[in-house]
Design a protein around this motif. Structure first.
Motif, PDB file in Angstrom:
ATOM      1  N   PHE A 224      -7.749  89.490  46.343  1.00 56.99           N
ATOM      2  CA  PHE A 224      -8.689  90.607  46.473  1.00 56.99           C
ATOM      3  C   PHE A 224      -9.519  90.477  47.740  1.00 56.99           C
ATOM      4  CE2 PHE A 224     -12.774  92.675  45.670  1.00 56.99           C
ATOM      5  CZ  PHE A 224     -12.368  93.936  45.274  1.00 56.99           C
ATOM      6  N   ASP A 225     -10.038  89.283  47.964  1.00 55.87           N
ATOM      7  CA  ASP A 225     -10.897  89.067  49.138  1.00 55.87           C
ATOM      8  C   ASP A 225     -10.170  89.413  50.438  1.00 55.87           C
ATOM      9  OD1 ASP A 225     -12.791  88.183  47.379  1.00 55.87           O
ATOM     10  OD2 ASP A 225     -12.590  86.059  47.870  1.00 55.87           O
ATOM     11  N   ASN A 226      -8.869  89.146  50.480  1.00 56.15           N
ATOM     12  CA  ASN A 226      -8.093  89.380  51.698  1.00 56.15           C
ATOM     13  C   ASN A 226      -7.531  90.791  51.787  1.00 56.15           C
ATOM     14  OD1 ASN A 226      -8.491  86.819  52.806  1.00 56.15           O
ATOM     15  ND2 ASN A 226      -6.834  85.932  51.595  1.00 56.15           N
ATOM     16  N   GLY A 227      -7.940  91.656  50.871  1.00 54.21           N
ATOM     17  CA  GLY A 227      -7.542  93.049  50.955  1.00 54.21           C
ATOM     18  C   GLY A 227      -6.150  93.340  50.416  1.00 54.21           C
ATOM     19  N   LEU A 228      -5.570  92.360  49.692  1.00 48.52           N
ATOM     20  CA  LEU A 228      -4.213  92.555  49.178  1.00 48.52           C
ATOM     21  C   LEU A 228      -4.191  93.470  47.958  1.00 48.52           C
ATOM     22  CD1 LEU A 228      -1.275  91.634  49.663  1.00 48.52           C
ATOM     23  CD2 LEU A 228      -1.706  89.700  48.113  1.00 48.52           C
ATOM     24  N   THR A 229      -5.313  93.535  47.222  1.00 48.75           N
ATOM     25  CA  THR A 229      -5.335  94.359  46.013  1.00 48.75           C
ATOM     26  C   THR A 229      -6.555  95.276  46.002  1.00 48.75           C
ATOM     27  OG1 THR A 229      -6.616  92.809  44.631  1.00 48.75           O
ATOM     28  CG2 THR A 229      -4.235  92.485  44.736  1.00 48.75           C
ATOM     29  N   ALA A 230      -6.424  96.382  45.252  1.00 51.58           N
ATOM     30  CA  ALA A 230      -7.533  97.336  45.146  1.00 51.58           C
ATOM     31  C   ALA A 230      -8.473  96.985  44.003  1.00 51.58           C
ATOM     32  CB  ALA A 230      -6.975  98.747  44.937  1.00 51.58           C
ATOM     33  N   MET A 231      -7.981  96.216  43.029  1.00 44.73           N
ATOM     34  CA  MET A 231      -8.806  95.846  41.874  1.00 44.73           C
ATOM     35  C   MET A 231      -8.467  94.398  41.501  1.00 44.73           C
ATOM     36  SD  MET A 231      -8.326  99.218  39.394  1.00 44.73           S
ATOM     37  CE  MET A 231      -6.547  98.989  39.239  1.00 44.73           C
ATOM     38  N   THR A 232      -9.351  93.787  40.741  1.00 44.84           N
ATOM     39  CA  THR A 232      -9.061  92.478  40.160  1.00 44.84           C
ATOM     40  C   THR A 232     -10.015  92.258  39.000  1.00 44.84           C
ATOM     41  OG1 THR A 232      -8.685  90.125  40.660  1.00 44.84           O
ATOM     42  CG2 THR A 232     -10.675  91.124  41.566  1.00 44.84           C
ATOM     43  N   ILE A 233      -9.688  91.300  38.160  1.00 41.32           N
ATOM     44  CA  ILE A 233     -10.591  90.881  37.081  1.00 41.32           C
ATOM     45  C   ILE A 233     -10.843  89.394  37.269  1.00 41.32           C
ATOM     46  CG2 ILE A 233     -10.814  90.515  34.590  1.00 41.32           C
ATOM     47  CD1 ILE A 233      -9.260  93.152  34.209  1.00 41.32           C
ATOM     48  N   ASN A 234     -12.129  89.032  37.371  1.00 37.95           N
ATOM     49  CA  ASN A 234     -12.474  87.642  37.620  1.00 37.95           C
ATOM     50  C   ASN A 234     -13.854  87.372  37.031  1.00 37.95           C
ATOM     51  OD1 ASN A 234     -12.658  84.969  39.065  1.00 37.95           O
ATOM     52  ND2 ASN A 234     -10.813  85.776  40.047  1.00 37.95           N
ATOM     53  N   TYR A 235     -14.440  86.240  37.387  1.00 35.19           N
ATOM     54  CA  TYR A 235     -15.689  85.810  36.751  1.00 35.19           C
ATOM     55  C   TYR A 235     -16.864  85.720  37.714  1.00 35.19           C
ATOM     56  CZ  TYR A 235     -12.387  84.776  33.153  1.00 35.19           C
ATOM     57  OH  TYR A 235     -11.396  84.911  32.215  1.00 35.19           O
ATOM     58  N   HIS A 236     -16.616  85.833  39.000  1.00 35.70           N
ATOM     59  CA  HIS A 236     -17.674  85.625  39.984  1.00 35.70           C
ATOM     60  C   HIS A 236     -17.768  86.841  40.911  1.00 35.70           C
ATOM     61  CE1 HIS A 236     -18.047  81.382  38.861  1.00 35.70           C
ATOM     62  NE2 HIS A 236     -16.738  81.417  38.731  1.00 35.70           N
ATOM     63  N   ASP A 237     -18.877  86.930  41.634  1.00 29.98           N
ATOM     64  CA  ASP A 237     -18.965  87.951  42.664  1.00 29.98           C
ATOM     65  C   ASP A 237     -17.982  87.597  43.771  1.00 29.98           C
ATOM     66  OD1 ASP A 237     -21.091  85.794  43.083  1.00 29.98           O
ATOM     67  OD2 ASP A 237     -21.001  86.710  45.067  1.00 29.98           O
ATOM     68  N   LEU A 238     -17.467  88.603  44.432  1.00 32.80           N
ATOM     69  CA  LEU A 238     -16.413  88.398  45.427  1.00 32.80           C
ATOM     70  C   LEU A 238     -16.897  88.889  46.790  1.00 32.80           C
ATOM     71  CD1 LEU A 238     -13.441  89.577  43.192  1.00 32.80           C
ATOM     72  CD2 LEU A 238     -14.060  87.227  43.745  1.00 32.80           C
ATOM     73  N   LYS A 239     -16.210  88.455  47.836  1.00 34.33           N
ATOM     74  CA  LYS A 239     -16.599  88.833  49.188  1.00 34.33           C
ATOM     75  C   LYS A 239     -15.356  89.109  50.013  1.00 34.33           C
ATOM     76  CE  LYS A 239     -19.294  87.294  53.178  1.00 34.33           C
ATOM     77  NZ  LYS A 239     -20.069  86.180  53.781  1.00 34.33           N
ATOM     78  N   LEU A 240     -15.278  90.316  50.561  1.00 30.42           N
ATOM     79  CA  LEU A 240     -14.112  90.666  51.379  1.00 30.42           C
ATOM     80  C   LEU A 240     -14.115  89.857  52.670  1.00 30.42           C
ATOM     81  CD1 LEU A 240     -14.123  94.558  50.938  1.00 30.42           C
ATOM     82  CD2 LEU A 240     -12.611  92.903  49.828  1.00 30.42           C
ATOM     83  N   ALA A 241     -12.934  89.470  53.109  1.00 28.33           N
ATOM     84  CA  ALA A 241     -12.802  88.739  54.365  1.00 28.33           C
ATOM     85  C   ALA A 241     -13.287  89.603  55.523  1.00 28.33           C
ATOM     86  CB  ALA A 241     -11.343  88.339  54.578  1.00 28.33           C
ATOM     87  N   ASP A 242     -13.673  88.956  56.616  1.00 27.16           N
ATOM     88  CA  ASP A 242     -14.255  89.667  57.759  1.00 27.16           C
ATOM     89  C   ASP A 242     -13.329  90.752  58.313  1.00 27.16           C
ATOM     90  OD1 ASP A 242     -16.499  88.124  57.540  1.00 27.16           O
ATOM     91  OD2 ASP A 242     -15.910  86.698  59.107  1.00 27.16           O
ATOM     92  N   ASN A 243     -12.018  90.530  58.236  1.00 26.80           N
ATOM     93  CA  ASN A 243     -11.080  91.500  58.797  1.00 26.80           C
ATOM     94  C   ASN A 243     -10.758  92.659  57.839  1.00 26.80           C
ATOM     95  OD1 ASN A 243      -9.673  89.843  57.052  1.00 26.80           O
ATOM     96  ND2 ASN A 243      -7.729  90.155  58.123  1.00 26.80           N
ATOM     97  N   VAL A 244     -11.353  92.623  56.651  1.00 25.54           N
ATOM     98  CA  VAL A 244     -11.130  93.703  55.686  1.00 25.54           C
ATOM     99  C   VAL A 244     -12.351  94.623  55.716  1.00 25.54           C
ATOM    100  CG1 VAL A 244     -10.703  94.310  53.275  1.00 25.54           C
ATOM    101  CG2 VAL A 244      -9.765  92.181  54.222  1.00 25.54           C
ATOM    102  N   LYS A 245     -12.135  95.806  56.166  1.00 26.28           N
ATOM    103  CA  LYS A 245     -13.242  96.756  56.265  1.00 26.28           C
ATOM    104  C   LYS A 245     -13.323  97.551  54.969  1.00 26.28           C
ATOM    105  CE  LYS A 245     -13.649  95.309  60.437  1.00 26.28           C
ATOM    106  NZ  LYS A 245     -14.665  94.239  60.712  1.00 26.28           N
ATOM    107  N   GLY A 246     -14.309  97.255  54.177  1.00 26.71           N
ATOM    108  CA  GLY A 246     -14.423  97.952  52.912  1.00 26.71           C
ATOM    109  C   GLY A 246     -15.664  97.510  52.169  1.00 26.71           C
ATOM    110  N   SER A 247     -15.751  97.934  50.912  1.00 28.56           N
ATOM    111  CA  SER A 247     -16.900  97.572  50.086  1.00 28.56           C
ATOM    112  C   SER A 247     -16.429  97.315  48.658  1.00 28.56           C
ATOM    113  CB  SER A 247     -17.945  98.695  50.105  1.00 28.56           C
ATOM    114  OG  SER A 247     -17.348  99.922  49.701  1.00 28.56           O
ATOM    115  N   ILE A 248     -17.254  96.597  47.892  1.00 25.68           N
ATOM    116  CA  ILE A 248     -16.875  96.175  46.540  1.00 25.68           C
ATOM    117  C   ILE A 248     -17.801  96.814  45.513  1.00 25.68           C
ATOM    118  CG2 ILE A 248     -16.592  94.192  44.998  1.00 25.68           C
ATOM    119  CD1 ILE A 248     -16.190  92.439  47.448  1.00 25.68           C
TER     120      ILE A 248
END
Length: 425
Positions: A267-291
């Motif tokens: 998810f962080d690397n922009g490979l998926t549009a959604m995910t289910i996990n337990y922690h807050d996530l952070k998109l990689a610098d090269n992924v332009k988007g928001s969570i």
């Protein structure tokens, strides 16, 4: 204090050490261990009746096997003289979190407090034959993260309406979730809809638990009467959904060996549009988007898997009163609020209420708090780790297609029945 490295956010606790010394006049030394090493060390410390660590962090799957080594805390909570620096108001904890994490009958650790939505009160807990064996500090629960930039994009909205004849929205049901996963999957653009954690491990069991509770089953897997609660029509329905998603092509290649870390990385690397996990996530610098964050979807009910770490006093400690005051201070609302700056997952209701809209993780905490209130914990078994492994094998077999969901659950049920017998249940 014996603690873990990342799973219970040791960085947040470590950030309070200077204040701890100023407030209690004692140098708090934290022995951090990675998860597997911590589990071995905790069990070996208690097996040798060691008094070396005054405070030990305990994960919920371990508690039934350890509870007789932990100091019962109700007398300490009720002693006004020991509560001048911390917070003895256990009614402030999220009720389901507190009972699932810290309230046990040591003579029968499989038992659960009869009403886990009741506001915790020490006298009532004692009167029901239970006691408090720790104070919750980091609460983990399954939540959904999604790319809000994609869901809010006008072109994506138009494309979705043209394809499905309805508006694109953040999924609230599992059917909507599967459809959104299909829509966003574009392998030629390096994007998939969502993730599954179908590798053999506790993560796969947790994925299944969430679906099982959602489809109307008992998400604890084994109830307190030792009935297997997963080899059922609801279990087959839940695992069939999961296997279909895993084999749909709408999750990244390799998902049948994925775990918590790899799905977050996808998810962080922009490979998926959604995910289910337990922690807050952070998109990689090269992924332009928001969570954005939202509760995991549901079918008939909401039942996201949850589990909380607690701080307990070693029954062999020579400094029990000090140790209680220390954990009471560390888990107080003021300290938990301060630790949200390091992404601690609070366990007290008042902390969630106090988080302002300006907090950088306000949306995550709003979803986390709401999800904890409806979370479903694990079976209370002294050998839960082995039971979880067999469920994870079944989930993996169904996800890879090597077994049908029915065959996979039947095989797990046979092995788990033998495990329960061997544990003396």
């Amino acid at each position: 204090m014996l603690y873990t490295t990342d799973e219970a956010n040791s960085a947040a606790v470590a950030s309070l050490v200077p204040q701890f010394k100023e407030k209690l006049g004692i140098d708090l030394k934290i022995d951090n261990q990675p998860y597997d090493a911590l589990q071995q060390k905790v069990f070996s410390e208690f097996a040798s009746s060691s008094s070396y660590y005054d405070i030990v962090v305990v994960d919920t799957p371990w508690a039934p096997a350890l509870v007789q080594n932990l100091e019962p805390l109700t007398p300490y909570i009720q002693n006004k003289g020991l509560n001048t620096v911390g917070d003895a108001n256990i009614g402030d904890y999220i009720s389901k979190v507190f009972y699932d994490t810290a309230v046990y009958n040591a003579e029968s650790p499989i038992k659960r407090y009869p009403n886990e939505t009741e506001k915790p009160e020490p006298g009532a807990i004692k009167n029901m034959g239970f006691d408090v064996y720790g104070l919750p500090i980091q609460s983990n629960v399954a939540v959904m993260a999604y790319r809000s930039d994609l869901f809010n994009d006008p072109q994506q909205k138009a494309n979705f309406r043209a394809k499905y004849g309805k508006d694109l929205k953040v999924p609230e049901t599992w059917d909507e979730y599967a459809q959104a996963a299909e829509f966003f999957t574009q392998p030629d653009k390096g994007r998939y809809g969502t993730t599954v954690m179908a590798g053999v491990g506790d993560w796969a069991t947790d994925d299944f638990k969430t679906l099982l509770a959602s489809f109307g089953g008992d998400g604890t897997l084994v109830d307190e009467d030792l009935n297997l609660a997963f080899n059922s029509p609801e279990g087959v329905e839940a695992l069939s959904y999961y296997a279909k998603l895993a084999q749909s092509g709408h999750v990244p290649p390799g998902s049948t060996s994925a775990d918590w870390g790899t799905t977050a990385e996808s998810f962080d690397n922009g490979l998926t549009a959604m995910t289910i996990n337990y922690h807050d996530l952070k998109l990689a610098d090269n992924v332009k988007g928001s969570i954005g964050y939202a509760p995991v979807p549901k079918a008939e009910a909401a039942g996201p898997h949850f589990g909380t770490w607690m701080l307990s006093v070693n029954k062999n400690s020579k400094n029990k009163e000090w140790a209680y005051q220390a954990i009471s201070w560390l888990t107080a609302a003021e300290q938990q609020t301060a630790m949200t700056e390091k992404s601690l997952h609070p366990s007290r209701s008042s902390v969630y209420s106090s988080i302002s809209k300006d907090h950088p993780l306000a949306a995550f905490y709003d979803t986390l708090g709401k999800s904890l209130e409806v979370g479903v914990g694990r079976a209370r078994l002294t050998n839960y780790t082995e039971v979880s492994h067999e469920v994870a094998v079944a989930v993996n077999n169904a996800a890879t297609g090597s077994s049908s969901p029915e065959q996979a659950l039947k095989g797990a049920a046979d092995k788990i029945s033998a495990l329960l017998n061997s544990a003396g249940y």
